[in-house]
Design an enzyme around this catalytic site. Structure first.
Site, PDB file in Angstrom:
ATOM      1  N   ASP A   1     -82.588 -72.756  -6.965  1.00 17.25           N
ATOM      2  CA  ASP A   1     -82.425 -73.508  -5.722  1.00 17.25           C
ATOM      3  C   ASP A   1     -82.958 -72.339  -4.464  1.00 17.25           C
ATOM      4  O   ASP A   1     -82.225 -71.294  -4.593  1.00 17.25           O
ATOM      5  CB  ASP A   1     -80.880 -73.676  -5.664  1.00 17.25           C
TER       6      ASP A   1
ATOM      7  N   TYR B   1     -68.905 -65.493  -6.524  1.00 17.70           N
ATOM      8  CA  TYR B   1     -69.388 -66.792  -6.743  1.00 17.70           C
ATOM      9  C   TYR B   1     -70.385 -67.047  -5.469  1.00 17.70           C
ATOM     10  O   TYR B   1     -70.300 -66.735  -4.428  1.00 17.70           O
ATOM     11  CB  TYR B   1     -68.144 -67.901  -6.543  1.00 17.70           C
TER      12      TYR B   1
ATOM     13  N   LYS C   1     -73.147 -72.637  -7.845  1.00 12.80           N
ATOM     14  CA  LYS C   1     -73.241 -72.931  -9.203  1.00 12.80           C
ATOM     15  C   LYS C   1     -74.608 -72.677 -10.025  1.00 12.80           C
ATOM     16  O   LYS C   1     -75.392 -72.664  -9.145  1.00 12.80           O
ATOM     17  CB  LYS C   1     -72.742 -74.246  -9.734  1.00 12.80           C
TER      18      LYS C   1
HETATM   19  P1  13P Z   1     -75.628 -75.747  -5.288  1.00  8.77           P
HETATM   20  O1  13P Z   1     -75.326 -74.564  -6.547  1.00  8.77           O
HETATM   21  O2  13P Z   1     -75.962 -76.815  -5.763  1.00  8.77           O
HETATM   22  O3  13P Z   1     -76.185 -74.917  -4.189  1.00  8.77           O
HETATM   23  O4  13P Z   1     -74.108 -76.004  -4.872  1.00  8.77           O
HETATM   24  C1  13P Z   1     -73.395 -75.642  -3.925  1.00  8.77           C
HETATM   25  C2  13P Z   1     -72.275 -76.343  -3.610  1.00  8.77           C
HETATM   26  O5  13P Z   1     -71.181 -76.131  -4.040  1.00  8.77           O
HETATM   27  C3  13P Z   1     -72.303 -77.308  -2.585  1.00  8.77           C
HETATM   28  O6  13P Z   1     -71.134 -78.157  -2.198  1.00  8.77           O
HETATM   29 MG    MG Z   2     -77.695 -75.052  -2.590  1.00  9.09          MG
HETATM   30 MG    MG Z   3     -78.167 -76.829  -6.984  1.00  5.91          MG
HETATM   31 MG    MG Z   4     -76.598 -73.732  -7.764  1.00  8.03          MG
END
Ligand code: 13P
Ligand code: MG
Ligand code: MG
Ligand code: MG
Ligand code: 13P
Length: 364
Positions: free
Chosen positions: A11, A228, A231
């Site tokens: 990302d 964190y 994810k």
């Molecule tokens: P990403 O890991 O897809 O960037 O998710 C971030 C998130 O928790 C959005 O609510």
């Molecule tokens: Mg993101």
């Molecule tokens: Mg993501």
């Molecule tokens: Mg992510």
């Protein structure tokens, strides 16, 4: 000659908050990978995205953990992150933990799943790519594909699968791994992989000849960074047919939209919704978590296809179920088990709240 399939993903920025990456970032990736193909480092590639994660599906003949291929992916994402910063995209460069490459992409933020094999007469290979969830999200579907005869009829009726599969499982907390055989050790395997935040299926091998069958990106971004930071939004490569599950036996587990963690702020559980590439836009409460499936034929290391697996209307019912489950889970608001337990949340105000209340707590 052996063929290598490498999916490296990250990302590096998105539009609408964490919703969807931008076409200009995919264009930049295309420019870098096209050059690498012209120079002969890659034989072929296909770029897609699931939500805010760009998935670079690459084929070549350099083997897994190849420094040049990993450096290419790293440089590509760095260049894409610059474009993202120029557009002030959300989370520009989000998954890039380091600005200098040091030999292997592992531990640097992007996720990677790779496998090398000698091509068969015909080699169907599937890429499953997720957003708003974590690597353990693949534990249940991979178990179903390679160990559950109620999913994979071939385990019972096809002599070439009848010997079962070995599962390599990572303990991502203690940084160790173990290999377990199915069907013999099925109950022990399930005892581990039911803990999806800790024990993660990394690779699967056919027992009769130790041939690679599946590989997952298990990179735990949050553990690498020490805190964190989103994810890990995993990908999996799955081989199919003639001694492996049939194509439809690899997609069938996703007809059950099981609960996974990673929705909204990486801090909620929700159903994993199987969608087409066009519908890989997680916007409801930043989700619900998504998975796309792409079916290729790998031919002389070229990618023929893909078939967009979950564009099939036969998955409409799974999507409807996922929507119903999403409604039900959302009604819990900030309560567990919709909200993750405190120690698994990406965000938490709990230490601050406890500190503020410290003087007001009394012994009972
Ligand atoms: P990403 O890991 O897809 O960037 O998710 C971030 C998130 O928790 C959005 O609510
Ligand atoms: Mg993101
Ligand atoms: Mg993501
Ligand atoms: Mg992510
Ligand atoms: P076809 O007859 O369409 O090749 O089907 C083979 C099969 O059984 C796939 O699961």
């Amino acid at each position: 000659m052996k063929t290598t399939v490498s999916i490296i993903k990250a990302d590096i920025g998105s539009v609408g908050g964490h919703a969807v990456t931008h076409q200009k970032l995919k264009d930049k990736c295309n420019e870098y990978l096209s050059n690498a193909k012209e120079e002969g480092l890659l034989t072929d590639f296909y770029i897609t995205n699931c939500g805010d994660d760009i998935d670079m599906i690459m084929t070549h003949t350099n083997g897994t953990d190849n420094e040049e291929v990993h450096k290419l992916a790293f440089d590509t994402f760095m260049a894409g992150a610059e474009v993202a910063k120029g557009l002030k995209l959300y989370g520009a460069g989000q998954d890039l933990l380091s600005d200098t490459f040091s030999g292997n992409i592992k531990g640097m933020g992007p996720g990677s799943a790779e496998m090398e094999f000698k091509e068969r007469g015909s080699d169907p290979v599937f890429a499953y790519c997720c957003d708003k969830t974590e690597p353990g999200a693949f534990n249940l579907p991979l178990f179903r594909m390679f160990a559950d005869p109620f999913n994979t009829a071939g385990l019972v009726i096809d002599p070439s699968l009848h010997g079962g599969f070995d599962f390599e499982v990572y303990d991502v907390i203690e940084n160790r791994k173990v290999v377990m055989s199915c069907p013999d050790e099925m109950y022990d395997l399930l005892a581990l992989i039911g803990s999806t935040g800790r024990y993660v299926i990394k690779r699967i091998f056919r027992r009769s000849d130790n041939e690679i069958a599946a590989a997952v990106s298990t990179d735990k971004l949050n553990l690498m960074a020490g805190k964190y930071i989103g994810k890990d939004d995993p990908v999996a490569i799955v081989r199919s047919q003639s001694g492996f599950p049939a194509g439809g036996e690899t997609s069938e587990p996703f007809a059950f939209p099981h609960l996974v963690s990673g929705w909204m702020r990486g801090s909620h559980n929700g159903p994993l919704m199987p969608v087409s590439q066009a519908d890989a836009r997680p916007v409801r409460f930043d989700g619900p978590p998504r998975v796309i499936g792409l079916g290729f034929q790998v031919s002389e290391a070229k990618l023929i296809g893909p078939v967009d697996m979950f564009a099939d209307p036969a998955f409409d019912d799974a999507r409807n179920t996922a929507t119903k489950v999403a409604n039900y889970m959302r009604r819990h608001g900030p309560f567990e088990p919709h909200r993750l337990p405190a120690d698994e949340m990406e965000y938490t105000s709990l230490p601050g709240v406890l500190e503020k209340l410290e003087d007001r707590f009394e012994d009972m």
